[in-house]
Design a protein around this motif. Structure first.
Motif, PDB file in Angstrom:
ATOM      1  N   ARG A 158       0.928  -1.037   0.075  1.00  0.00           N
ATOM      2  CA  ARG A 158       0.045  -0.035  -0.049  1.00  0.00           C
ATOM      3  C   ARG A 158       0.791   1.293  -0.086  1.00  0.00           C
ATOM      4  O   ARG A 158       2.075   1.417   0.446  1.00  0.00           O
ATOM      5  N   PRO A 159       0.499   2.369  -0.705  1.00  0.00           N
ATOM      6  CA  PRO A 159       1.131   3.547  -0.240  1.00  0.00           C
ATOM      7  C   PRO A 159       1.335   3.930   0.754  1.00  0.00           C
ATOM      8  O   PRO A 159       0.562   3.626   1.921  1.00  0.00           O
ATOM      9  N   THR A 192       9.555   1.300  -8.412  1.00  0.00           N
ATOM     10  CA  THR A 192       8.515   1.682  -7.621  1.00  0.00           C
ATOM     11  C   THR A 192       8.737   3.093  -6.996  1.00  0.00           C
ATOM     12  O   THR A 192       9.981   3.226  -6.455  1.00  0.00           O
ATOM     13  N   ASN A 194       7.140   5.975  -4.290  1.00  0.00           N
ATOM     14  CA  ASN A 194       6.068   6.353  -3.405  1.00  0.00           C
ATOM     15  C   ASN A 194       6.101   7.894  -3.100  1.00  0.00           C
ATOM     16  O   ASN A 194       7.085   8.576  -2.847  1.00  0.00           O
ATOM     17  N   ALA A 202      -0.989   9.597  -0.229  1.00  0.00           N
ATOM     18  CA  ALA A 202      -0.025   9.329  -0.954  1.00  0.00           C
ATOM     19  C   ALA A 202      -0.171   8.439  -2.288  1.00  0.00           C
ATOM     20  O   ALA A 202      -1.380   7.846  -2.434  1.00  0.00           O
ATOM     21  N   ARG A 204       1.335   5.846  -4.870  1.00  0.00           N
ATOM     22  CA  ARG A 204       2.263   4.710  -5.128  1.00  0.00           C
ATOM     23  C   ARG A 204       2.306   4.337  -6.734  1.00  0.00           C
ATOM     24  O   ARG A 204       1.291   3.756  -7.127  1.00  0.00           O
ATOM     25  N   LYS A 240      -1.522   3.455  -7.191  1.00  0.00           N
ATOM     26  CA  LYS A 240      -2.372   3.341  -6.231  1.00  0.00           C
ATOM     27  C   LYS A 240      -2.435   4.597  -5.267  1.00  0.00           C
ATOM     28  O   LYS A 240      -1.229   5.054  -5.168  1.00  0.00           O
ATOM     29  N   TYR A 241      -3.568   5.009  -5.094  1.00  0.00           N
ATOM     30  CA  TYR A 241      -3.821   5.979  -4.311  1.00  0.00           C
ATOM     31  C   TYR A 241      -4.517   5.960  -3.003  1.00  0.00           C
ATOM     32  O   TYR A 241      -5.491   5.351  -3.163  1.00  0.00           O
TER      33      TYR A 241
END
Length: 786
Positions: A158-159, A192, A194, A202, A204, A240-241
């Motif tokens: 996860r972010p 990746t 972040n 955040a 990602r 991913k937010y």
């Protein structure tokens, strides 16, 4: 260009290696040797040692240290998981024994809590993964629809709020190519980022590029204008937010797009053994191929390519009430497109040149869930689930059974536009079939599972799920002309079916001490209905009815020596009714999916995790299994079989008492890792792993040539962590180069061979499928985080 790029990186990173994930304990009362393993096997974050189910958690550390790049390779770290034909999965010896797209998989797949309706949706390679959980036994109660044998749950990272970070990983490797000069290069690049968007949100971003050449060797002679895309290429992007909109409300949104191209690791097929009078003898000789157990050469003159695109989006809202009750809703859309063609005879002659599939799949799902606080005397969750999908697929098979061009163009075959004038029709090929269908699926469910603390140590567990499935299929088949048509009559057909089912679970859990827990349960599992993907006759009942199971399991989860040693044991017994299975119907020359069997799977599983001294970790698992048919009256005889009542005039038998395909009696995994404890910035490490599997047979009828003996696969890595963010190592997978196929099958061309007069003259020959790990891989890995 890609070859040169891989070679340059390979030779310039002689010091690089796989990232070793940091061992982090989030458990306040964990002992000095403990690393708390958190899983979501019951749809909430819990310690592995507190979850009353059998689950193997393949951690980020294991994935990185063993260079596990896709789900098929995860089986090397999870002994209850096996991989079969076309990279299908089995858990505890039970998987999908049919390859029609019109039925669901027995082993369900989920990514970030979203159930995937079709196996092709799992095509992307592993990237930015927190862990992969292998849930053993039926899991349909809490994980969407259809998990009658088990579940593979992928959990991505996860972010992270308030953190800007980057993680780069490059893996370059050389794969052995037995029987040929040189090696096959490969490269995998992962990145990746972040990125904090605000104080409470955040983003990602992760991306992947991979190019891999297989250990097989193509020696075919391509026809002009054909496409031969043999090596595997992958591209993947994911965003991913995560936003904490308030101290009560959280939003989590994910979107991704992925492409996979090339047949490597999927359709690398070769001939393992030939019947003395095989139809394939002369075509193989023309390609310079000798059939054998270590034959990794294949031919082909027709199209050979595979293009898979997958992706989708999902959004999840979580709201925490003042009472501690959490309300959540997750909506998701997933899709894939498929365009592939394989030279079905694996030679440069036209035996079965056409094996093509084009398809589009879309699924939508919504899950509403209410979870009670975990600390309450009564805890658990309940919810509503909706799923809708549409699969639009076109398939064609076709070939000339190795006829000469002159014979194929003359009466009565009349193949192609230059057929003899005496023909009454023009045929596409000597044998073949085509089908185009649309499958609509809709499912509704209401579910719940509650745990009641009778005392602080003793808990009772009860759950249930009501599922209503509705399926419809519109099919058009064999609209083209073939001299010998496979699979059924020309026509357009429809079918529909509805079913409502109740699955349930009753269990108990007893925490004898802080470090010892006993559990047990009994329940009923369910897998929804489907269809055979062709009408063998115009009036055939093509409905494949629902599959059910009843499972009993007991287990113990324990830790000793201040949690430096963890020992988990489980014993299980599962009976499947209306087991969905595929068999070959020789009179129609086609495969038929049907409810034809009862199955019993039983066994014992064990896991040991030890940290005897600082820096040393030992992780071992084992599975002792018996997975057999209780009954299967429609099992197909293999060609030339004379046992079980099979003969020239009897083509089926009862497989009662026979072991299921790819179901070993014993499987074990062991990983030992040691990190040298130093005061400097360089911390060397060494890692070794061992996978053992007893003998298996890949086909239902246990044909003697489809078996493979016990195998032992060894892997290792040696490297160092440098400073706070750099990791370098050299690694090998299958270090001893144990050449092993991922599947073995009976050649259908020889099975259905006919004499010039048209009389059946079946022959017994075998083909084999190769994966990317079927041979030794030696490589280098570089990782850098900041």
């Amino acid at each position: 260009m890609l070859h040169r790029l891989a070679t340059i990186i390979l030779s310039s990173t002689m010091f690089t290696a796989p990232a070793m994930a940091q061992a982090v304990s989030d458990n306040a009362d964990a002992g000095p040797g403990a690393t708390e393993i958190v899983v979501t096997a019951q749809r909430r974050a819990e310690s592995l040692q507190r979850v009353p189910v059998s689950v193997t958690a393949v951690s980020q550390e294991t994935i990185r240290s063993q260079n596990l790049n896709d789900l098929t390779q995860v089986s090397r770290a999870a002994p209850s998981l096996q991989v079969g034909t076309d990279n299908s999965f089995a858990v505890r010896g039970v998987g999908t024994l049919a390859f029609a797209g019109t039925i669901d998989s027995s082993v369900a797949l989920a990514i970030d809590e979203v159930n995937l309706g079709r196996p092709l949706l799992n095509s992307p390679m592993l990237n930015d993964i927190a862990r992969v959980e292998v849930l053993n036994g039926p899991q349909g109660l809490l994980f969407g629809k259809n998990a009658s044998a088990g579940l593979l749950s992928i959990v991505t990272t996860r972010p992270k709020l308030g953190e800007y970070s980057s993680s780069t990983n490059i893996e370059a490797a050389m794969r052995s190519t037995p029987g040929s000069d040189g090696n096959a290069p490969g490269i995998i690049v992962r990145e990746t980022l972040n990125i904090p968007v605000s104080a409470n949100s955040a983003l990602r971003l992760s991306g992947l590029y991979a190019y891999q050449e297989p250990g097989t060797t193509y020696v075919g002679k391509p026809d002009p204008g054909t496409r031969h895309d043999l090596n595997a290429r992958s591209y993947s992007l994911k965003a991913k937010y995560l936003a904490e909109l308030s101290d009560k409300l959280t939003l989590y949104v994910i979107g991704d797009y992925n492409e996979n191209h090339g047949i490597a690791g999927i359709f690398d097929n070769s001939y393992r053994q030939l019947d003395p009078t095989s139809l394939n003898t002369a075509p193989l000789a023309a390609d310079g191929i000798t059939a054998g157990r270590e034959n990794l050469k294949f031919g082909g003159d027709a199209d050979q390519f595979r293009d898979i695109k997958t992706g989708g989006a999902q959004g999840q809202l979580n709201y925490l009430l003042d009472s501690g009750v959490e309300i959540s809703n997750i909506f998701a859309w997933r899709f894939y497109t498929q365009d592939q063609a394989v030279d079905g005879d694996y030679t440069s002659s036209n035996g079965l040149n056409i094996n093509a599939t084009q398809g589009r799949y879309d699924q939508f799902s919504n899950e509403f869930r209410v979870a009670l606080p975990a600390g309450n005397r009564l805890s658990g969750q309940a919810g509503l689930y909706w799923f809708k999908s549409k699969l639009d697929t076109a398939r064609q098979l076709g070939g000339n059974s190795y006829l000469s061009e002159a014979a194929a163009a003359a009466s009565p075959f009349c193949v192609g536009p230059n057929a003899a004038a005496s023909c009454t029709r023009i045929n596409v090929s000597q044998i073949g079939s085509d089908r185009d269908y649309i499958l609509d699926t809709e499912s509704y469910a209401a579910f719940g599972q509650l745990t009641y603390d009778v005392t602080d140590a003793f808990k009772l567990i009860a759950g249930g799920r009501v599922t209503h499935d509705k399926i419809e299929m519109d099919l058009s088949q064999n609209q083209l002309n073939y001299f010998q048509t496979l699979s059924g009559p020309r026509g357009t057909y429809t079918a529909d079916y509805k079913n409502t089912d109740f699955s349930w679970k009753l269990g108990a859990q007893y925490q004898a001490t802080r470090d010892v827990m006993f559990y047990g349960f009994y329940g009923r599992g369910y897998k929804g209905p489907g269809f055979n993907d062709s009408f063998p006759t115009a009036t055939a009942d093509v409905v494949v009815r629902e599959e059910t199971s009843k499972t009993g399991e007991i287990g113990i989860k324990s830790s000793f020596f201040d949690r430096r040693l963890t020992l988990n044991l489980s014993a299980f017994h599962t009976k499947f009714n209306n087991f969905q299975v595929q068999s070959f119907e020789p009179t129609l020359a086609t495969f038929i999916v049907q409810n034809a069997a009862k199955v019993t799977s039983k066994g014992i599983e064990a896991q040991v995790i030890a940290a005897p001294v600082t820096g040393l970790t030992i992780n071992g698992s084992a599975s002792l299994l018996s997975s057999k048919f209780d009954s299967f009256a429609g099992a197909q005889c293999y060609p030339t079989q004379t046992t079980k009542g099979c003969s020239a005039t009897v083509s089926t038998f009862d497989a009662s008492g026979m072991t299921l395909p790819a179901a070993p009696k014993f499987t074990s995994t062991l990983q030992v890792q040691y990190e040298v404890q130093t005061d400097g910035d360089v911390k060397p490490f060494i890692q070794g792993n061992w996978y053992h599997r007893s003998s298996i047979n890949y086909v239902v009828n246990q044909a003697p040539g489809a078996g493979i003996g016990a195998i032992d696969i060894f892997g290792a890595s040696l490297g160092a962590k440098i400073g706070d963010g750099m990791r370098v190592s050299i690694f090998c997978k299958n270090c001893t180069n144990k050449i092993n196929p991922s599947a073995i099958g009976i050649d259908s061309g020889d099975t259905n061979a006919r004499s010039p007069r048209g009389a059946a003259t079946p022959k017994l020959s075998y083909t084999q499928q190769w994966g990317l790990d079927s041979v030794r891989t030696i490589g280098l890995n570089f990782g850098f985080d900041f």
